[in-house]
Design a protein around this motif. Structure first.
Motif, short mmCIF file in Angstrom:
data_model
loop_
_atom_site.label_atom_id
_atom_site.label_comp_id
_atom_site.label_asym_id
_atom_site.label_seq_id
_atom_site.Cartn_x
_atom_site.Cartn_y
_atom_site.Cartn_z
N ARG A 35 0.82 -1.22 -0.07
CA ARG A 35 -0.12 0.16 0.20
C ARG A 35 0.87 1.31 0.02
NH1 ARG A 35 -4.22 2.34 4.31
NH2 ARG A 35 -5.43 3.73 2.72
N ALA A 36 0.48 2.23 -0.84
CA ALA A 36 1.07 3.49 -0.98
C ALA A 36 -0.08 4.54 -0.96
CB ALA A 36 1.94 3.60 -1.97
N VAL A 37 -0.04 5.62 -0.32
CA VAL A 37 -0.99 6.94 -0.29
C VAL A 37 -0.42 8.05 -0.83
CG1 VAL A 37 -2.16 5.51 1.71
CG2 VAL A 37 -0.43 7.47 2.01
N THR A 38 -1.46 8.57 -1.56
CA THR A 38 -1.03 10.03 -2.09
C THR A 38 -0.69 11.15 -1.00
OG1 THR A 38 -2.43 9.57 -4.08
CG2 THR A 38 -1.85 11.62 -3.78
N VAL A 39 0.38 11.85 -0.95
CA VAL A 39 0.42 12.86 -0.14
C VAL A 39 0.51 14.26 -0.79
CG1 VAL A 39 1.58 11.43 1.55
CG2 VAL A 39 2.97 12.32 0.05
N ALA A 40 0.97 14.28 -1.96
CA ALA A 40 0.60 15.50 -2.81
C ALA A 40 0.65 15.41 -4.31
CB ALA A 40 2.38 16.34 -2.54
N THR A 95 3.23 12.45 -5.46
CA THR A 95 4.19 12.21 -4.50
C THR A 95 3.39 10.99 -3.62
OG1 THR A 95 5.39 14.01 -4.26
CG2 THR A 95 5.79 12.59 -2.46
N PHE A 96 3.84 9.82 -3.37
CA PHE A 96 3.19 8.85 -2.75
C PHE A 96 4.10 8.50 -1.51
CE2 PHE A 96 0.67 8.36 -6.23
CZ PHE A 96 -0.43 7.89 -5.98
N VAL A 97 3.57 7.82 -0.31
CA VAL A 97 4.28 7.35 0.73
C VAL A 97 3.80 5.99 0.91
CG1 VAL A 97 4.74 7.43 3.41
CG2 VAL A 97 4.73 9.63 1.93
N ALA A 98 4.72 4.99 1.10
CA ALA A 98 4.46 3.54 1.35
C ALA A 98 4.00 3.44 2.73
CB ALA A 98 5.73 2.67 1.21
N VAL A 99 3.01 2.79 3.13
CA VAL A 99 2.52 2.88 4.46
C VAL A 99 2.35 1.26 4.66
CG1 VAL A 99 1.32 4.96 4.57
CG2 VAL A 99 0.03 3.00 3.88
N ASP A 100 2.50 0.87 6.23
CA ASP A 100 2.18 -0.39 6.76
C ASP A 100 0.57 -0.49 7.01
OD1 ASP A 100 1.81 1.00 9.24
OD2 ASP A 100 3.67 0.32 9.86
N GLU A 101 0.50 -1.61 7.83
CA GLU A 101 -0.90 -2.03 8.22
C GLU A 101 -1.67 -1.08 9.11
OE1 GLU A 101 1.88 -4.06 10.33
OE2 GLU A 101 1.24 -4.41 8.36
#
Length: 111
Positions: A35-40, A95-101
């Protein structure tokens, strides 16, 4: 589709931005192996409208990998239904950040 357009038949910019975000998200998830989420999202300018019935294509390129982040360039192109020539509509950098559970940043890992 008509529900995605204004009264003049132009597709809403938010719909196109969503499509670009999904394309960038696929690249981010594949590269980060999770999983990776959009941050910008930076630098979006619309060069021409997308009309109802146009074919829309998005193309992405991984530009940078940090410890927990990924920078992805995305271009959106339109091709009128009965034509062969496509035109670039817009581009942006996501820009994405990889995130854990637990939705905390996690290392992307090296390849």
């Amino acid at each position: 589709m008509p529900a995605d357009a204004n009264a003049y038949g132009d597709i809403f910019g938010g719909w196109l931005m969503s499509l670009m975000d999904m394309g960038a998200g696929l690249i981010a998830a594949r590269r980060s192996h999770g999983r990776a989420v959009t941050v910008a999202m930076d630098g979006m300018q619309f060069h021409s409208p997308v009309k109802i019935g146009d074919e829309v294509s998005v193309y992405g390129e991984l530009r940078k990998v940090g410890r927990t982040s990924l920078v992805i360039g995305i271009e959106a192109w339109r091709r009128p239904r009965h034509q062969e020539i496509a035109n670039k509509v817009t581009e942006a950098t996501f820009t994405f950040v990889a995130v854990d559970e637990d939705n905390r940043p996690r290392p992307v890992g090296q390849e």
